[in-house]
Design a protein around this motif. Sequence first.
Motif, PDB file in Angstrom:
ATOM      1  N   PRO A  85       0.835  -1.244  -0.058  1.00 19.06           N
ATOM      2  CA  PRO A  85      -0.131  -0.004  -0.115  1.00 19.06           C
ATOM      3  C   PRO A  85       0.996   1.221   0.031  1.00 19.06           C
ATOM      4  O   PRO A  85       0.312   2.325  -0.448  1.00 19.06           O
ATOM      5  CB  PRO A  85      -0.555  -0.084   1.231  1.00 19.06           C
ATOM      6  CG  PRO A  85       0.328  -0.843   2.349  1.00 19.06           C
ATOM      7  CD  PRO A  85       0.820  -1.984   1.341  1.00 19.06           C
ATOM      8  N   ASN A  86       2.088   1.049   0.281  1.00 17.97           N
ATOM      9  CA  ASN A  86       2.949   2.425   0.601  1.00 17.97           C
ATOM     10  C   ASN A  86       3.620   2.715  -0.625  1.00 17.97           C
ATOM     11  O   ASN A  86       4.611   2.083  -0.902  1.00 17.97           O
ATOM     12  CB  ASN A  86       3.779   2.376   1.758  1.00 17.97           C
ATOM     13  CG  ASN A  86       4.592   3.398   2.291  1.00 17.97           C
ATOM     14  OD1 ASN A  86       5.149   4.371   1.281  1.00 17.97           O
ATOM     15  ND2 ASN A  86       4.653   3.677   3.487  1.00 17.97           N
ATOM     16  N   PRO A  87       3.407   3.800  -1.282  1.00 13.48           N
ATOM     17  CA  PRO A  87       4.273   4.093  -2.497  1.00 13.48           C
ATOM     18  C   PRO A  87       5.763   4.247  -2.404  1.00 13.48           C
ATOM     19  O   PRO A  87       6.507   4.039  -3.149  1.00 13.48           O
ATOM     20  CB  PRO A  87       3.549   5.517  -3.012  1.00 13.48           C
ATOM     21  CG  PRO A  87       2.258   5.600  -2.496  1.00 13.48           C
ATOM     22  CD  PRO A  87       2.340   4.808  -1.076  1.00 13.48           C
ATOM     23  N   ALA A  88       6.284   4.914  -1.250  1.00 13.27           N
ATOM     24  CA  ALA A  88       7.473   4.814  -0.742  1.00 13.27           C
ATOM     25  C   ALA A  88       8.216   3.645  -0.877  1.00 13.27           C
ATOM     26  O   ALA A  88       9.271   3.242  -1.255  1.00 13.27           O
ATOM     27  CB  ALA A  88       7.947   5.655   0.434  1.00 13.27           C
ATOM     28  N   ILE A  89       7.518   2.722  -0.077  1.00 13.28           N
ATOM     29  CA  ILE A  89       8.267   1.193  -0.115  1.00 13.28           C
ATOM     30  C   ILE A  89       8.047   0.658  -1.339  1.00 13.28           C
ATOM     31  O   ILE A  89       9.050  -0.098  -1.699  1.00 13.28           O
ATOM     32  CB  ILE A  89       7.320   0.496   1.099  1.00 13.28           C
ATOM     33  CG1 ILE A  89       7.456   1.185   2.377  1.00 13.28           C
ATOM     34  CG2 ILE A  89       7.819  -1.071   0.970  1.00 13.28           C
ATOM     35  CD1 ILE A  89       6.619   0.580   3.623  1.00 13.28           C
ATOM     36  N   THR A  90       6.944   0.868  -2.190  1.00 14.69           N
ATOM     37  CA  THR A  90       6.830   0.182  -3.437  1.00 14.69           C
ATOM     38  C   THR A  90       8.089   0.905  -4.685  1.00 14.69           C
ATOM     39  O   THR A  90       8.697   0.026  -5.269  1.00 14.69           O
ATOM     40  CB  THR A  90       5.625   0.663  -4.179  1.00 14.69           C
ATOM     41  OG1 THR A  90       4.510   0.243  -3.535  1.00 14.69           O
ATOM     42  CG2 THR A  90       5.485   0.329  -5.622  1.00 14.69           C
ATOM     43  N   ALA A  91       8.628   2.185  -4.459  1.00 18.91           N
ATOM     44  CA  ALA A  91       9.607   2.481  -4.939  1.00 18.91           C
ATOM     45  C   ALA A  91      10.951   1.845  -4.677  1.00 18.91           C
ATOM     46  O   ALA A  91      11.758   1.443  -5.589  1.00 18.91           O
ATOM     47  CB  ALA A  91       9.913   4.025  -4.836  1.00 18.91           C
ATOM     48  N   GLU A  92      11.103   1.457  -3.342  1.00 18.92           N
ATOM     49  CA  GLU A  92      12.204   0.865  -2.845  1.00 18.92           C
ATOM     50  C   GLU A  92      12.191  -0.718  -3.399  1.00 18.92           C
ATOM     51  O   GLU A  92      13.282  -1.116  -3.765  1.00 18.92           O
ATOM     52  CB  GLU A  92      12.357   0.803  -1.516  1.00 18.92           C
ATOM     53  CG  GLU A  92      12.398   2.224  -0.631  1.00 18.92           C
ATOM     54  CD  GLU A  92      13.972   2.533  -0.837  1.00 18.92           C
ATOM     55  OE1 GLU A  92      14.929   1.654  -0.920  1.00 18.92           O
ATOM     56  OE2 GLU A  92      14.263   3.577  -0.570  1.00 18.92           O
ATOM     57  N   LEU A  93      11.072  -1.195  -3.372  1.00 25.14           N
ATOM     58  CA  LEU A  93      11.057  -2.711  -3.965  1.00 25.14           C
ATOM     59  C   LEU A  93      11.341  -2.901  -5.404  1.00 25.14           C
ATOM     60  O   LEU A  93      11.881  -3.685  -5.871  1.00 25.14           O
ATOM     61  CB  LEU A  93       9.700  -3.193  -3.507  1.00 25.14           C
ATOM     62  CG  LEU A  93       9.574  -3.553  -2.128  1.00 25.14           C
ATOM     63  CD1 LEU A  93       8.335  -3.767  -1.351  1.00 25.14           C
ATOM     64  CD2 LEU A  93      10.588  -4.793  -1.358  1.00 25.14           C
ATOM     65  N   LEU A  94      10.581  -1.678  -6.168  1.00 19.77           N
ATOM     66  CA  LEU A  94      10.899  -1.599  -7.553  1.00 19.77           C
ATOM     67  C   LEU A  94      12.508  -1.563  -7.883  1.00 19.77           C
ATOM     68  O   LEU A  94      12.842  -2.144  -8.925  1.00 19.77           O
ATOM     69  CB  LEU A  94      10.100  -0.558  -8.194  1.00 19.77           C
ATOM     70  CG  LEU A  94       9.982  -0.496  -9.517  1.00 19.77           C
ATOM     71  CD1 LEU A  94       9.369  -1.871 -10.029  1.00 19.77           C
ATOM     72  CD2 LEU A  94       8.967   0.335  -9.796  1.00 19.77           C
ATOM     73  N   ALA A  95      12.971  -0.729  -7.280  1.00 16.28           N
ATOM     74  CA  ALA A  95      14.400  -0.279  -7.535  1.00 16.28           C
ATOM     75  C   ALA A  95      15.328  -1.720  -7.099  1.00 16.28           C
ATOM     76  O   ALA A  95      16.367  -1.991  -7.664  1.00 16.28           O
ATOM     77  CB  ALA A  95      14.948   0.929  -6.609  1.00 16.28           C
ATOM     78  N   LEU A  96      14.784  -2.677  -6.333  1.00 15.64           N
ATOM     79  CA  LEU A  96      15.487  -3.840  -5.975  1.00 15.64           C
ATOM     80  C   LEU A  96      15.193  -5.037  -7.042  1.00 15.64           C
ATOM     81  O   LEU A  96      15.406  -6.221  -6.790  1.00 15.64           O
ATOM     82  CB  LEU A  96      15.188  -4.215  -4.514  1.00 15.64           C
ATOM     83  CG  LEU A  96      15.671  -3.462  -3.382  1.00 15.64           C
ATOM     84  CD1 LEU A  96      15.185  -3.893  -2.418  1.00 15.64           C
ATOM     85  CD2 LEU A  96      17.230  -3.593  -3.483  1.00 15.64           C
ATOM     86  N   GLY A  97      14.278  -4.652  -8.005  1.00 18.27           N
ATOM     87  CA  GLY A  97      13.829  -5.574  -9.033  1.00 18.27           C
ATOM     88  C   GLY A  97      12.602  -6.447  -8.888  1.00 18.27           C
ATOM     89  O   GLY A  97      12.234  -7.518  -9.593  1.00 18.27           O
ATOM     90  N   TYR A  98      11.750  -6.137  -7.707  1.00 14.87           N
ATOM     91  CA  TYR A  98      10.590  -6.701  -7.619  1.00 14.87           C
ATOM     92  C   TYR A  98       9.466  -6.294  -8.463  1.00 14.87           C
ATOM     93  O   TYR A  98       9.094  -5.027  -8.372  1.00 14.87           O
ATOM     94  CB  TYR A  98      10.376  -6.808  -6.034  1.00 14.87           C
ATOM     95  CG  TYR A  98      11.195  -7.579  -5.291  1.00 14.87           C
ATOM     96  CD1 TYR A  98      11.276  -9.067  -5.071  1.00 14.87           C
ATOM     97  CD2 TYR A  98      12.370  -6.918  -4.458  1.00 14.87           C
ATOM     98  CE1 TYR A  98      12.283  -9.593  -4.184  1.00 14.87           C
ATOM     99  CE2 TYR A  98      13.087  -7.490  -3.744  1.00 14.87           C
ATOM    100  CZ  TYR A  98      13.234  -8.739  -3.514  1.00 14.87           C
ATOM    101  OH  TYR A  98      14.040  -9.495  -2.868  1.00 14.87           O
ATOM    102  N   PRO A  99       8.599  -7.305  -8.988  1.00 16.18           N
ATOM    103  CA  PRO A  99       7.351  -6.859  -9.583  1.00 16.18           C
ATOM    104  C   PRO A  99       6.246  -6.468  -8.223  1.00 16.18           C
ATOM    105  O   PRO A  99       6.260  -7.010  -7.396  1.00 16.18           O
ATOM    106  CB  PRO A  99       6.874  -7.850 -10.166  1.00 16.18           C
ATOM    107  CG  PRO A  99       7.725  -9.198  -9.849  1.00 16.18           C
ATOM    108  CD  PRO A  99       8.885  -8.471  -9.143  1.00 16.18           C
ATOM    109  N   ILE A 100       5.900  -5.223  -8.660  1.00 13.46           N
ATOM    110  CA  ILE A 100       4.974  -4.611  -7.611  1.00 13.46           C
ATOM    111  C   ILE A 100       3.473  -4.306  -7.958  1.00 13.46           C
ATOM    112  O   ILE A 100       3.504  -3.495  -9.094  1.00 13.46           O
ATOM    113  CB  ILE A 100       5.637  -3.202  -6.870  1.00 13.46           C
ATOM    114  CG1 ILE A 100       7.103  -3.663  -6.438  1.00 13.46           C
ATOM    115  CG2 ILE A 100       4.881  -2.553  -5.793  1.00 13.46           C
ATOM    116  CD1 ILE A 100       7.141  -4.493  -5.240  1.00 13.46           C
ATOM    117  N   ALA A 101       2.461  -4.292  -7.427  1.00  9.93           N
ATOM    118  CA  ALA A 101       1.294  -3.740  -7.404  1.00  9.93           C
ATOM    119  C   ALA A 101       0.970  -2.806  -6.231  1.00  9.93           C
ATOM    120  O   ALA A 101       0.905  -3.129  -4.834  1.00  9.93           O
ATOM    121  CB  ALA A 101       0.213  -4.982  -7.618  1.00  9.93           C
ATOM    122  N   THR A 102       0.860  -1.721  -6.391  1.00 11.10           N
ATOM    123  CA  THR A 102       0.505  -0.779  -5.296  1.00 11.10           C
ATOM    124  C   THR A 102      -0.985  -0.488  -5.214  1.00 11.10           C
ATOM    125  O   THR A 102      -1.553  -0.130  -6.132  1.00 11.10           O
ATOM    126  CB  THR A 102       1.234   0.571  -5.508  1.00 11.10           C
ATOM    127  OG1 THR A 102       2.833   0.447  -5.578  1.00 11.10           O
ATOM    128  CG2 THR A 102       0.881   1.388  -4.177  1.00 11.10           C
TER     129      THR A 102
END
Length: 163
Positions: free
Chosen positions: A99-116
């Motif tokens: 749910p958290n866009p800031a955490i989404t950005a961090e996870l995306l930068a690490l290469g994980y596929p994300i759905a926010t």
Amino acid sequence: MNIVITVEGILRNTDNDALISTGSGIYHSFAAHHSVYLISDDADHDAARRWLRLHGLDRHMKVIQNRLTNEWRSTTQVRLDAVGQLSGTGAKVDLIIEPNPAITAELLALGYPIATITLPHFARPEWRPDYAQTPRPWDDLIAEARLQADAHAADPRRTAEPL
């Protein structure tokens, strides 16, 4: 597929501890056909598991929680560590629902596929705490009603002959 869902903000409303119906639907949809792992920020592991059981959320593989409960860490650090724990077991993470866009950005930068998933807290604007419009005074409402009634009465289209 291995699906990771964050409990706080997707399944559990952190304001009132209630079940979020949208998140519950997402959980059950994925759990029917995929391996679901949950990430919880709750340091009380037993309470978190009890809450999940109470709300019928019992089809997941594992709840990944903060291993270092005595160490102060940010929510971002806790969630990144939880995903790292799962990846460290050799499991491929196919999707993270966060749910958290800031955490989404961090996870995306690490290469994980994300759905926010961002859920509205206020269904109507007037329910928001910063809503500024005040009700019109009663005299203004009466004056407006009179103005519209007079305009309607003076409308020449009302008395015109049909074509």
